[in-house]
Design an enzyme around this catalytic site. Sequence first.
Site, mmCIF file in Angstrom:
data_model
loop_
_atom_site.group_PDB
_atom_site.id
_atom_site.type_symbol
_atom_site.label_atom_id
_atom_site.label_comp_id
_atom_site.label_asym_id
_atom_site.label_seq_id
_atom_site.Cartn_x
_atom_site.Cartn_y
_atom_site.Cartn_z
ATOM 1 N N ASP A 63 0.803 -1.223 0.000
ATOM 2 C CA ASP A 63 0.000 0.000 0.000
ATOM 3 C C ASP A 63 0.838 1.275 0.000
ATOM 4 O O ASP A 63 0.302 2.369 0.179
ATOM 5 C CB ASP A 63 -0.920 0.014 1.222
ATOM 6 C CG ASP A 63 -2.049 -0.993 1.115
ATOM 7 O OD1 ASP A 63 -2.782 -0.937 0.114
ATOM 8 O OD2 ASP A 63 -2.202 -1.826 2.026
ATOM 9 N N GLU A 68 -0.488 9.584 0.990
ATOM 10 C CA GLU A 68 -1.238 10.542 1.806
ATOM 11 C C GLU A 68 -1.383 10.065 3.242
ATOM 12 O O GLU A 68 -1.448 10.880 4.173
ATOM 13 C CB GLU A 68 -2.620 10.762 1.196
ATOM 14 C CG GLU A 68 -3.496 11.698 2.020
ATOM 15 C CD GLU A 68 -4.914 11.796 1.496
ATOM 16 O OE1 GLU A 68 -5.389 12.934 1.354
ATOM 17 O OE2 GLU A 68 -5.535 10.755 1.232
ATOM 18 N N ARG A 88 1.105 -1.412 7.857
ATOM 19 C CA ARG A 88 1.432 -0.281 6.987
ATOM 20 C C ARG A 88 2.478 0.659 7.604
ATOM 21 O O ARG A 88 2.875 1.624 6.955
ATOM 22 C CB ARG A 88 0.161 0.513 6.662
ATOM 23 C CG ARG A 88 -0.834 -0.237 5.791
ATOM 24 C CD ARG A 88 -1.842 0.703 5.159
ATOM 25 N NE ARG A 88 -1.174 1.671 4.293
ATOM 26 C CZ ARG A 88 -1.783 2.728 3.761
ATOM 27 N NH1 ARG A 88 -3.057 2.955 4.005
ATOM 28 N NH2 ARG A 88 -1.106 3.573 2.979
ATOM 29 N N ARG A 134 -8.976 3.806 11.141
ATOM 30 C CA ARG A 134 -7.521 3.740 11.312
ATOM 31 C C ARG A 134 -6.988 4.796 12.290
ATOM 32 O O ARG A 134 -5.829 4.732 12.696
ATOM 33 C CB ARG A 134 -6.848 3.939 9.942
ATOM 34 C CG ARG A 134 -7.190 2.856 8.911
ATOM 35 C CD ARG A 134 -6.325 1.628 9.088
ATOM 36 N NE ARG A 134 -6.671 0.574 8.147
ATOM 37 C CZ ARG A 134 -6.211 0.496 6.894
ATOM 38 N NH1 ARG A 134 -5.406 1.434 6.413
ATOM 39 N NH2 ARG A 134 -6.584 -0.508 6.118
ATOM 40 N N HIS A 164 -11.433 5.700 5.182
ATOM 41 C CA HIS A 164 -10.949 6.967 5.734
ATOM 42 C C HIS A 164 -12.001 8.051 5.558
ATOM 43 O O HIS A 164 -12.883 7.939 4.691
ATOM 44 C CB HIS A 164 -9.674 7.421 5.011
ATOM 45 C CG HIS A 164 -8.476 6.567 5.244
ATOM 46 N ND1 HIS A 164 -7.778 5.965 4.211
ATOM 47 C CD2 HIS A 164 -7.837 6.211 6.386
ATOM 48 C CE1 HIS A 164 -6.762 5.276 4.712
ATOM 49 N NE2 HIS A 164 -6.773 5.411 6.031
ATOM 50 N N CYS A 249 -5.365 9.974 -2.266
ATOM 51 C CA CYS A 249 -4.433 9.042 -1.608
ATOM 52 C C CYS A 249 -3.038 9.056 -2.224
ATOM 53 O O CYS A 249 -2.054 8.694 -1.573
ATOM 54 C CB CYS A 249 -4.937 7.599 -1.704
ATOM 55 S SG CYS A 249 -6.562 7.295 -1.050
#
Length: 256
Positions: A63, A68, A88, A134, A164, A249
């Site tokens: 990812d 971003e 991540r 998240r 998000h 993103c």
Amino acid sequence: MHRRLALVRRPSPRLADGIVTHIERSGSVDAELALRQWQEYVDVLRRRGWSVVEAPPVDDCPDGVFIEDQVVVHGDVAVLCRSGAPERRGERAGVREAVEAHGYRVVEVEEPGTLDGGDVLKHGHVVWVGVGGRTNLAGVEQLRRAWDGHRVEVVPVPVSKVLHLKSAVTALPDGTVLGYPSLVDDLSAWPRFLAVPEESGAHVVLLGGMSVLMSASAPRTAQLLAARGHDVTTVDISEFEKLEGCVTCLSVRLRG
């Protein structure tokens, strides 16, 4: 006059292994096509007057192209995020150096805080932060402290229906927040809200003035925004949309 800088990162060869949380996987991700789409996205930024800064690749992080989520900036402060998805967190590699090279002072989000940049929507002196996925409240508080003295109001808002906050809403140049209503937890959070007819129409990147960049998968929203006087540029990001990605993103807009 400041230069307009956009921080990007090229997609990993392992892009197809990226995390999917709120959608069903819709076919396999074509890594070669994704790279071409990413290059076109970068080329559009350059054609629209942005200088592109490329962060070091993180090929082991599927990812990583969604840069971003790793850093949010305001004034001269860059907040290095700590993702709510532990797998991540390796994507932060090289981001500090990239923003420090352009004069930012870096503050890191630390345990127990979590913060993904995709949960941070800024316009003027208001910063909305999505909480519930998240990003947690400890992360919001650390963000508030990092920008203390910068005359910003940090407002937590709930996020439960999408990955998000900026998967559901973004802001137009005049501050109007646009979104796909069924994916927004609390429409009352924004005094000026514009409902769009397509899910991917909720995502715009501000290019300066009345110019916006958005996905080619939202043609009706593009027409709606053009009718409201916006200069709309579209780009095909279908391979990233399979992984819950959107136009916001893929870059972080910096000041020169």
